[in-house]
Each structure stands twice: as structure tokens, then as C-alpha cells.
Design a protein around this motif. Structure first.
Motif, mmCIF file in Angstrom:
data_model
loop_
_atom_site.group_PDB
_atom_site.id
_atom_site.type_symbol
_atom_site.label_atom_id
_atom_site.label_comp_id
_atom_site.label_asym_id
_atom_site.label_seq_id
_atom_site.Cartn_x
_atom_site.Cartn_y
_atom_site.Cartn_z
ATOM 1 N N HIS A 55 0.854 -1.179 0.052
ATOM 2 C CA HIS A 55 0.116 0.000 0.041
ATOM 3 C C HIS A 55 0.929 1.269 0.028
ATOM 4 C CE1 HIS A 55 0.885 -0.931 4.073
ATOM 5 N NE2 HIS A 55 0.703 0.508 4.388
ATOM 6 N N ASP A 69 -11.919 -0.536 -7.240
ATOM 7 C CA ASP A 69 -12.576 0.141 -6.200
ATOM 8 C C ASP A 69 -12.164 -0.426 -4.787
ATOM 9 O OD1 ASP A 69 -13.935 2.471 -7.226
ATOM 10 O OD2 ASP A 69 -15.916 1.681 -6.728
ATOM 11 N N GLU A 70 -12.620 -1.802 -4.589
ATOM 12 C CA GLU A 70 -12.106 -2.182 -3.297
ATOM 13 C C GLU A 70 -10.606 -2.169 -2.976
ATOM 14 O OE1 GLU A 70 -12.257 -6.580 -1.167
ATOM 15 O OE2 GLU A 70 -13.522 -6.425 -2.788
ATOM 16 N N TYR A 72 -8.333 0.095 -4.261
ATOM 17 C CA TYR A 72 -8.139 1.533 -4.286
ATOM 18 C C TYR A 72 -8.481 2.001 -2.767
ATOM 19 C CZ TYR A 72 -8.463 6.392 -4.684
ATOM 20 O OH TYR A 72 -8.560 7.781 -4.343
ATOM 21 N N HIS A 73 -9.766 1.632 -2.205
ATOM 22 C CA HIS A 73 -10.016 1.822 -0.647
ATOM 23 C C HIS A 73 -9.383 1.213 0.227
ATOM 24 C CE1 HIS A 73 -13.334 4.771 -2.283
ATOM 25 N NE2 HIS A 73 -13.620 3.913 -3.060
ATOM 26 N N GLU A 74 -8.914 -0.036 0.094
ATOM 27 C CA GLU A 74 -8.127 -0.727 1.040
ATOM 28 C C GLU A 74 -6.529 0.055 1.140
ATOM 29 O OE1 GLU A 74 -5.899 -4.955 1.962
ATOM 30 O OE2 GLU A 74 -7.533 -4.799 0.214
ATOM 31 N N ARG A 76 -5.814 3.245 0.175
ATOM 32 C CA ARG A 76 -6.133 4.522 0.658
ATOM 33 C C ARG A 76 -6.374 4.486 2.123
ATOM 34 N NH1 ARG A 76 -8.759 9.677 -1.800
ATOM 35 N NH2 ARG A 76 -9.012 10.887 0.252
ATOM 36 N N LEU A 77 -7.174 3.657 2.562
ATOM 37 C CA LEU A 77 -7.347 3.614 4.069
ATOM 38 C C LEU A 77 -6.235 3.203 4.821
ATOM 39 C CD1 LEU A 77 -10.822 1.735 4.235
ATOM 40 C CD2 LEU A 77 -10.275 4.270 4.953
#
Length: 106
Positions: A55, A69-70, A72-74, A76-77
Motif C-alpha cells: 500500500h 474500487d475495493e 483502491y479503498h483498501e 487509501r485507508l
């Protein structure tokens, strides 16, 4: 494992929490500045096996390159949990958050 791949794995392991590195930066540190796509390949095929902090690797524009999307958000978080600020336009300030190793790894 080939030397370039070994170098890439070691470099990615070395990126500290709260910092990011670009694919091209990692390729350069590993000895092949034009091999950013190979860094992507190593991340894709070896992140889980070697427990890499995948990440922390972003593109040269300071953005998360994942399109899913999944994922990307993982990513980002995970970055935000380490204190990396992501702007409204999805850009990470490389001047502030890019890892600058004091010693070049070989």
C-alpha cells in the motif's frame, strides 16, 4: 529469485510507515530506472508471499494506481491509517510523504 526482484522486495520492505515510494523510484533504487512495470509485476505476484507493505507504493503523479474500487479503498485507508494525507483530488504530496532513503540499497 533474480537480483532485481530481490532488490525490489527488500526496498519495498524498507519503506517506513507514513511514507510512500513510486514504482519508478523503487526501480531506480533496485538498479533499473526504467523498470517501473517490473516493480508492478513484483508487487502483484509477491506482496502476500513476502508480506510486503504494497500500500506504500504509488505512481509518479502521487496517486494510487489501482483501478479496482475495493483495492483502491483498501490502499487509501491503509495509507491514511499511517498518517499519509490524500488530497481531495486523490493526490499525495510527494514533497511531504515520499520516502527518501539515506542510503541506496543494493
Amino acid at each position: 529469485m533474480k537480483p532485481f526482484t530481490e532488490n525490489v522486495v527488500e526496498i519495498i520492505r524498507s519503506i517506513p510507515a507514513g511514507k510512500v515510494a513510486t514504482y519508478g523510484q523503487i526501480a531506480g533504487l533496485a538498479g533499473s530506472p526504467r523498470a517501473a512495470r517490473q516493480v508492478v509485476r513484483v508487487l502483484h505476484s509477491m506482496s502476500w508471499k513476502y508480506h510486503l507493505p504494497w500500500h506504500r507504493v504509488i505512481n509518479a503523479k502521487g496517486q494510487i494506481a489501482l483501478l479496482d474500487d475495493e483495492s483502491y479503498h483498501e490502499q487509501r485507508l491503509s495509507l491514511e491509517a499511517e498518517g499519509v494525507e490524500i488530497g481531495l483530488n486523490g493526490v499525495i504530496d510527494l514533497g511531504k510523504f515520499q520516502w527518501k532513503p539515506s542510503l541506496h540499497l543494493k
